[in-house]
Design an enzyme around this catalytic site. Structure first.
Site, PDB file in Angstrom:
ATOM      1  N   ALA A 228       0.832  -1.213   0.000  1.00  0.00           N
ATOM      2  CA  ALA A 228       0.000   0.000   0.000  1.00  0.00           C
ATOM      3  C   ALA A 228       0.856   1.249   0.000  1.00  0.00           C
ATOM      4  O   ALA A 228       0.492   2.259   0.608  1.00  0.00           O
ATOM      5  CB  ALA A 228      -0.932  -0.014   1.217  1.00  0.00           C
ATOM      6  N   ALA A 229       2.003   1.190  -0.685  1.00  0.00           N
ATOM      7  CA  ALA A 229       2.938   2.310  -0.644  1.00  0.00           C
ATOM      8  C   ALA A 229       2.913   3.160  -1.904  1.00  0.00           C
ATOM      9  O   ALA A 229       3.721   4.084  -2.045  1.00  0.00           O
ATOM     10  CB  ALA A 229       4.363   1.791  -0.408  1.00  0.00           C
TER      11      ALA A 229
ATOM     12  N   ARG B  23      -2.624   9.857  -9.499  1.00  0.00           N
ATOM     13  CA  ARG B  23      -3.779  10.053 -10.375  1.00  0.00           C
ATOM     14  C   ARG B  23      -5.074  10.319  -9.605  1.00  0.00           C
ATOM     15  O   ARG B  23      -6.061  10.753 -10.193  1.00  0.00           O
ATOM     16  CB  ARG B  23      -3.951   8.836 -11.294  1.00  0.00           C
ATOM     17  CG  ARG B  23      -2.987   8.837 -12.467  1.00  0.00           C
ATOM     18  CD  ARG B  23      -3.182   7.621 -13.337  1.00  0.00           C
ATOM     19  NE  ARG B  23      -2.482   6.463 -12.793  1.00  0.00           N
ATOM     20  CZ  ARG B  23      -2.573   5.234 -13.303  1.00  0.00           C
ATOM     21  NH1 ARG B  23      -3.350   5.003 -14.353  1.00  0.00           N
ATOM     22  NH2 ARG B  23      -1.906   4.237 -12.763  1.00  0.00           N
TER      23      ARG B  23
ATOM     24  N   TYR C 253      -2.889  -6.310  -2.567  1.00  0.00           N
ATOM     25  CA  TYR C 253      -2.689  -4.885  -2.841  1.00  0.00           C
ATOM     26  C   TYR C 253      -3.775  -4.063  -2.154  1.00  0.00           C
ATOM     27  O   TYR C 253      -4.960  -4.406  -2.203  1.00  0.00           O
ATOM     28  CB  TYR C 253      -2.693  -4.612  -4.348  1.00  0.00           C
ATOM     29  CG  TYR C 253      -1.392  -5.012  -5.006  1.00  0.00           C
ATOM     30  CD1 TYR C 253      -0.379  -4.086  -5.214  1.00  0.00           C
ATOM     31  CD2 TYR C 253      -1.177  -6.334  -5.387  1.00  0.00           C
ATOM     32  CE1 TYR C 253       0.824  -4.470  -5.793  1.00  0.00           C
ATOM     33  CE2 TYR C 253       0.018  -6.729  -5.958  1.00  0.00           C
ATOM     34  CZ  TYR C 253       1.022  -5.785  -6.164  1.00  0.00           C
ATOM     35  OH  TYR C 253       2.219  -6.165  -6.715  1.00  0.00           O
TER      36      TYR C 253
ATOM     37  N   ASN D 279     -46.687  16.254  24.847  1.00  0.00           N
ATOM     38  CA  ASN D 279     -46.996  16.844  23.540  1.00  0.00           C
ATOM     39  C   ASN D 279     -46.305  18.189  23.423  1.00  0.00           C
ATOM     40  O   ASN D 279     -46.480  19.070  24.269  1.00  0.00           O
ATOM     41  CB  ASN D 279     -48.506  17.038  23.366  1.00  0.00           C
ATOM     42  CG  ASN D 279     -48.853  17.461  21.947  1.00  0.00           C
ATOM     43  OD1 ASN D 279     -49.005  16.633  21.054  1.00  0.00           O
ATOM     44  ND2 ASN D 279     -48.962  18.768  21.727  1.00  0.00           N
TER      45      ASN D 279
ATOM     46  N   ALA E 281     -49.987  28.573  24.893  1.00  0.00           N
ATOM     47  CA  ALA E 281     -49.415  28.904  23.590  1.00  0.00           C
ATOM     48  C   ALA E 281     -48.823  30.311  23.613  1.00  0.00           C
ATOM     49  O   ALA E 281     -49.378  31.235  24.201  1.00  0.00           O
ATOM     50  CB  ALA E 281     -50.484  28.810  22.519  1.00  0.00           C
TER      51      ALA E 281
END
Length: 464
Positions: free
Chosen positions: A10-11, A16, A101, A376, A422
């Protein structure tokens, strides 16, 4: 017996990808490429994993911290043979090496295990995983003499006749742990790239009269490498189909699977129905008999059984059985919604606990809150949790009723069975079974509108 040592190369520079992130840390279906390869190796029986890293080594190590992985460093990019040599000390004493890989995440544990089994049964010096493709461009070609592999020719060094061969090298090998490093010491870099090719070990073994055998797999897609964003998207598509098809076989309905995203670590219960456009990410777990309707995104969350989620977002939260959420709800991290609760449309919750049977039906913000049973919360209610410096908690106890367009200024407690009128702004504790009214008294000015109308009309006549 499949016990072996996996060496994952994985080096690579990954130029790209055009990214500041090391190539093998780019994700496919929610997991890094390297993570997929490591998982496949372990599921196949790898007792030890060594990863050879180069660019971004520290970042890669951090990503896998605590996962019992040994790392070897390739400071210079001198080819695949040179890369494997860097792992020599790390794998000393290993009788069987499987070379993989880190940018080939589609390989399966089944193929790795089958190749290791083949190697143990036939006992060659090396085994090469191969596949046949319609277009072999870019791959190393397998050159055979009957069952034996006599050479692997990189495309840059291949003759026109060799380029016509359709059997390709995956780059995956099983090696005798002692023989491979002895052979690598004889590899030279007299090729166009000036690199030490791991493939040259095949010719060295042949020259020494040792067997090198091919292990051909049926699905060449497993050998797809990723070098740029196009190939990353291609691999995502392949793996996504694998994941969704797995869950469909397990009894999950996807109405239009091509439109959904499901990460590799997601789990879904049987008889759940997933509508088009759903995103299931991270470690999300969804129970049985649920319905998730389109444009919903659920990440790192636990969803109970028979939950209905409609066009909503849920992150790092726990949802109990029978809960209804949405449409257009946003549950931020730290929410815990208990059985039978309802979180309605255009509701946002953050670090909120909502107990059994409570409802936050619509157009409310609930942050840093503990809501009891059968509460509620009226439309337009705001839990005012931030004073500009710190977050504070609001507690609404069992059976309380919060009227619409109320503001609850934290820290504050609404005791059980109480009501908030309210339009109130609550700044002090509301005792149990009380009615809290915190708003200006209404005043009606009789005839005011008629007087205003006459005043305006009179002004318009003068101006005319």
């Amino acid at each position: 017996m499949t016990d072996f040592t996996a060496v994952i190369l994985a080096a690579g520079e990954g130029t790209r990808m055009k990214s500041d992130t090391p190539k093998v840390l780019h994700k496919v279906c929610g997991m890094t490429m390297l993570g997929h390869v490591i998982n496949a190796a372990r599921k196949a029986g790898a007792s030890k994993v060594t990863v050879v890293v180069g660019r971004g080594a520290d970042e890669i190590k951090r990503a896998f911290e605590g996962q019992n992985i040994e790392f070897a460093i390739q400071t210079e990019q001198k080819g695949t043979g040179h890369a494997l040599m860097q792992a020599k000390e790390a794998v000393r004493g290993s009788s069987l090496l499987m070379v993989l890989y880190g940018d080939m995440p589609l390989v399966t544990a089944e193929s790795i295990a089958a190749m290791v089994k083949f190697y143990r049964e036939r006992k060659p010096a090396a085994t090469v995983m191969t596949a046949r493709v319609q277009d072999p461009t870019g791959y190393g070609r397998i050159i055979r003499d009957g069952d034996r592999v006599t050479a692997i020719r990189e495309e840059k060094d291949a003759s026109p006749e060799e380029k016509a061969i359709t059997e390709i090298n995956s780059g995956f090998y099983c090696f005798d742990g002692a023989l491979v490093f002895e052979a690598l010491s004889k590899v030279k870099n007299d090729n166009r790239q000036g690199e030490y090719y791991l493939t040259d070990v095949v010719e060295i073994f042949n020259n020494e009269g040792r067997d090198v055998l091919a292990f051909e797999i049926g699905d060449p897609l497993e050998l797809s490498g990723i070098n740029d964003r196009r190939q990353l998207a291609y691999a995502q598509g392949i793996m996504q189909r694998r994941i969704i098809e797995h869950w469909m076989r397990e009894g999950v309905t996807f109405i239009n699977p091509d439109t959904c995203i499901v990460d590799v670590n997601v789990k879904i219960g049987r008889d759940t129905v997933i509508y088009p456009g759903v995103f299931l990410e991270g470690s999300t777990q969804i129970g049985e008999g649920c319905t998730v309707i389109g444009s919903s995104r659920i990440k790192d969350s636990e969803i109970g059984n028979y939950v209905e989620i409609v066009m909503s977002q849920i992150q790092e939260s726990i949802i109990g059985d029978g809960v209804k959420i949405g449409p257009f709800a946003n549950l931020r991290p730290g929410c815990h919604i208990s059985e039978g609760a309802k979180i309605g449309d255009f509701v946002e919750l953050k670090n909120a606990k909502v107990d059994t049977g409570s409802k936050v039906p619509h157009l409310s913000y609930v942050g840093d809150a503990v809501i009891g049973k059968k509460v509620n919360i009226g439309a337009g209610t705001i839990f005012v949790n931030f004073d500009g410096y710190k977050k504070h908690q609001t507690v609404v106890e069992d059976g309380a009723f919060i009227g619409c367009n109320s503001n609850l200024i934290a820290p504050v407690t609404i005791k059980s069975g109480s009501y908030v009128a309210a339009g109130s702004t609550i700044t002090y504790e509301v005792p149990a079974d009380s009615l809290a009214i915190a708003r200006a008294r209404q005043e009606n000015k009789i005839g005011w509108a008629e007087k205003r109308k006459k005043k305006i009309e009179g002004g318009n006549q003068k101006n005319g």
